[in-house]
Write a protein that holds these residues in place. Structure first.
Motif, PDB file in Angstrom:
ATOM      1  N   GLU A  57     -23.207 -25.133   3.446  1.00 21.40           N
ATOM      2  CA  GLU A  57     -23.545 -23.848   2.781  1.00 21.40           C
ATOM      3  C   GLU A  57     -22.820 -22.739   4.024  1.00 21.40           C
ATOM      4  OE1 GLU A  57     -27.730 -24.196   2.090  1.00 21.40           O
ATOM      5  OE2 GLU A  57     -27.698 -24.986   0.298  1.00 21.40           O
ATOM      6  N   SER A  58     -23.298 -22.992   5.264  1.00 18.47           N
ATOM      7  CA  SER A  58     -22.693 -21.911   6.065  1.00 18.47           C
ATOM      8  C   SER A  58     -21.379 -21.871   6.070  1.00 18.47           C
ATOM      9  CB  SER A  58     -23.380 -22.353   7.529  1.00 18.47           C
ATOM     10  OG  SER A  58     -22.741 -23.585   8.044  1.00 18.47           O
ATOM     11  N   VAL A  59     -20.442 -23.184   6.021  1.00 13.60           N
ATOM     12  CA  VAL A  59     -19.320 -22.851   6.123  1.00 13.60           C
ATOM     13  C   VAL A  59     -18.647 -22.296   4.868  1.00 13.60           C
ATOM     14  CG1 VAL A  59     -16.984 -24.567   5.806  1.00 13.60           C
ATOM     15  CG2 VAL A  59     -18.954 -25.116   7.276  1.00 13.60           C
ATOM     16  N   HIS A  60     -19.307 -22.235   3.781  1.00 15.48           N
ATOM     17  CA  HIS A  60     -18.596 -21.553   2.514  1.00 15.48           C
ATOM     18  C   HIS A  60     -19.267 -20.184   2.576  1.00 15.48           C
ATOM     19  CE1 HIS A  60     -18.991 -25.548   0.147  1.00 15.48           C
ATOM     20  NE2 HIS A  60     -17.875 -25.423   0.729  1.00 15.48           N
ATOM     21  N   GLU A  61     -20.180 -19.682   3.328  1.00 15.30           N
ATOM     22  CA  GLU A  61     -20.607 -18.313   3.451  1.00 15.30           C
ATOM     23  C   GLU A  61     -19.617 -17.667   4.496  1.00 15.30           C
ATOM     24  OE1 GLU A  61     -24.548 -18.653   4.651  1.00 15.30           O
ATOM     25  OE2 GLU A  61     -25.312 -18.891   2.781  1.00 15.30           O
ATOM     26  N   GLU A  62     -19.060 -18.404   5.389  1.00 15.42           N
ATOM     27  CA  GLU A  62     -18.178 -17.527   6.559  1.00 15.42           C
ATOM     28  C   GLU A  62     -17.240 -17.055   5.814  1.00 15.42           C
ATOM     29  OE1 GLU A  62     -17.436 -16.051   9.955  1.00 15.42           O
ATOM     30  OE2 GLU A  62     -19.380 -17.104   9.330  1.00 15.42           O
ATOM     31  N   PRO A  63     -16.239 -17.864   5.084  1.00 14.74           N
ATOM     32  CA  PRO A  63     -15.042 -17.039   4.560  1.00 14.74           C
ATOM     33  C   PRO A  63     -15.449 -15.868   3.626  1.00 14.74           C
ATOM     34  CG  PRO A  63     -15.171 -19.355   4.305  1.00 14.74           C
ATOM     35  CD  PRO A  63     -16.273 -19.145   4.870  1.00 14.74           C
ATOM     36  N   ALA A  64     -16.628 -15.896   2.832  1.00 14.10           N
ATOM     37  CA  ALA A  64     -17.089 -14.807   2.037  1.00 14.10           C
ATOM     38  C   ALA A  64     -17.272 -13.564   3.026  1.00 14.10           C
ATOM     39  CB  ALA A  64     -18.090 -15.070   1.243  1.00 14.10           C
TER      40      ALA A  64
END
Length: 482
Positions: A460-467
């Motif tokens: 979840e944190s990996v997906h939030e960073e690009p956003a």
């Protein structure tokens, strides 16, 4: 135990096997000499009873019968031959008999004790699945699946894993006499050698709103000492199972499956087992007996208790009778009783499962480099003593000419059997521990469910960073267009 009472260790230190043999009615057989004293029983006319002979070994601490190839110390001898002792009564506890005989031989008075009869609790009824309303998970009906969401969401168990195990859980509602009802996620417990009858539930409640956890336990009256949650996504029967996966909770089993099923396509055929907490030796023994050729993956918790559970499993699978406990200074004390009667004290840190099991179970290196048996490394092992004594007896009988050909042939067969036993001593590595795979969660995680939740948070944190990185760029472009 009262202060002043003698223990088994006291008996083993203060008595020798010859005291017990004499008390049991055996007589020193002077014909065999004193190097390996032997004791025989005599008939009513004072003649030796052929075949009833014990040879003393291990500096007077043990004895054996050549025909049986079995070693006894003073405790196991008394338990195996209770009828030889005056204190024995039908139905008497073997441990009670050992205490009475050894205390008498040591002239240590022992108080008579009154028999205590403990009445069983009458308010705990045996588990009955008919007392519950069951709600099943239907993979074909999304509406039935929604009720399970609160129980699996907080644990990170996704819908596909629920599909895989849907036959092995349900919602169970019990109505109390006061009109109240409560519902839990239930994992049915069955017996490995049973007919599939449910003997209890491993229960889990909804996650609390404050995140402090949820109820966990077993349904009232469950057979906790023998019952296991046994599940296989591919419905593999125990008799055909090649891999058994052991956990302390069904949640951990499902988490392990979710983490590993993508790269291990054979995982569906495995059998997943939950003990629902601290496992018992009865649970271990029943499953081992039902799956003698299967590999057992020990996926217990990473904490000290889980590590001890894994060690206990290995000892149980090896057929040992034992007790184990951890001291205050974090050392493992193991007492293996029976013929071996050995005590071990092992440091647990740094924890190395294979090192500890190697210390407890592996035989000494008794083979030379060319594969032949090195007698010098065995010392006074009872097989070697047995071989020498039997050969001496055979040579004496042959020289005297007093024994019949039938008797001589029997003696030759005994010698051949002993030599065969020596040749077939297990080589290093040929034991039941080869069927064990120690597989706790990765370092830093207490159990497999905790590891799964950590992986989900990481994703979840990996997906939030690009956003977050895209937001400033979008804002800059918006200002440019204005």
């Amino acid at each position: 135990m009262r202060e002043g009472d003698l223990t088994y260790d006291d008996f083993l230190q203060r008595l020798n096997i010859q005291d017990v043999l004499i008390d049991a009615g055996y007589h020193l057989n002077r014909r065999d000499g004193l190097r390996y004293p032997s004791y025989v029983r005599l008939d009513s006319e004072g003649r030796r009873i052929r075949g009833d002979k014990f040879i003393v070994t291990q500096q007077g601490k043990c004895c054996f019968q050549a025909q049986q190839q079995k070693v006894y110390n003073i405790i196991s001898f008394i338990k195996a031959h209770p009828q030889f002792f005056a204190e024995y009564r039908a139905g008497m506890s073997p441990d009670r008999l050992v205490n009475l005989v050894c205390n008498r031989l040591l002239n240590h008075p022992i108080e008579d004790r009154t028999t205590r009869i403990i009445q069983p609790k009458r308010d705990i009824r045996p588990f009955d699945i008919a007392n519950y309303d069951l709600y099943k998970f239907n993979p074909q009906d999304r509406e039935t699946q929604k009720k399970f969401y609160p129980y699996f969401k907080s644990r990170g168990i996704d819908l596909y894993t629920q599909y895989a195990f849907h036959r092995h859980f349900c919602l169970a509602t019990k109505h109390r006499e006061d009109g109240a009802a409560y519902t839990n996620l239930a994992f049915p417990l069955t017996l490995p050698k049973g007919d599939g009858t449910v003997v209890g539930f491993e229960e889990r409640g909804r996650a609390r709103m404050d995140g402090s956890g949820s109820y966990k336990g077993k349904a009232e009256g469950s057979n906790s000492s023998e019952g296991l949650w046994i599940a296989s996504p591919a419905q593999t029967p125990l008799a055909e199972a090649k891999r058994i996966y052991w956990f302390e909770s069904a949640y951990d089993a499902m988490a392990y499956y979710q983490l590993n099923q993508k790269w291990d396509k054979e995982l569906r055929k495995g059998v997943f087992v939950s003990t629902g907490g601290a496992p018992s030796q009865q649970q271990f023994k029943a499953m081992i007996k039902a799956t003698p050729r299967a590999y057992h993956h020990l996926c217990f918790d990473q904490d000290r208790a889980g590590q001890i559970f894994a060690i206990n499993f290995a000892l149980t699978q090896a057929g040992k009778t034992f007790t184990s406990n951890v001291t205050k200074d974090d050392k493992l004390l193991v007492r293996i009783s029976g013929e071996e009667n050995q005590n071990y004290e092992i440091k647990l840190e740094p924890f190395d499962f294979h090192r500890i099991i190697g210390t407890l179970l592996r035989p000494k290196e008794i083979y030379r480099e060319d594969g032949t048996l090195d007698y010098r490394t065995i010392g006074d092992g009872y097989l070697q003593e047995m071989s020498m004594v039997c050969q001496d007896e055979y040579e004496i009988a042959l020289a005297e000419g007093s024994a019949s050909e039938e008797t001589l042939e029997g003696m030759r067969q005994n010698i051949m059997a002993i030599e065969d036993a020596i040749r077939n001593l297990p080589a290093p590595g040929e034991d039941s521990t080869d069927l064990i795979v120690y597989e706790p969660a990765e370092k830093g995680y207490k159990d497999w469910n905790e590891q799964l939740l950590a992986k989900i948070r990481l994703q979840e944190s990996v997906h939030e960073e690009p956003a977050r990185r895209e937001e400033p760029e979008q804002e800059r472009q918006a200002r440019f267009h204005r």
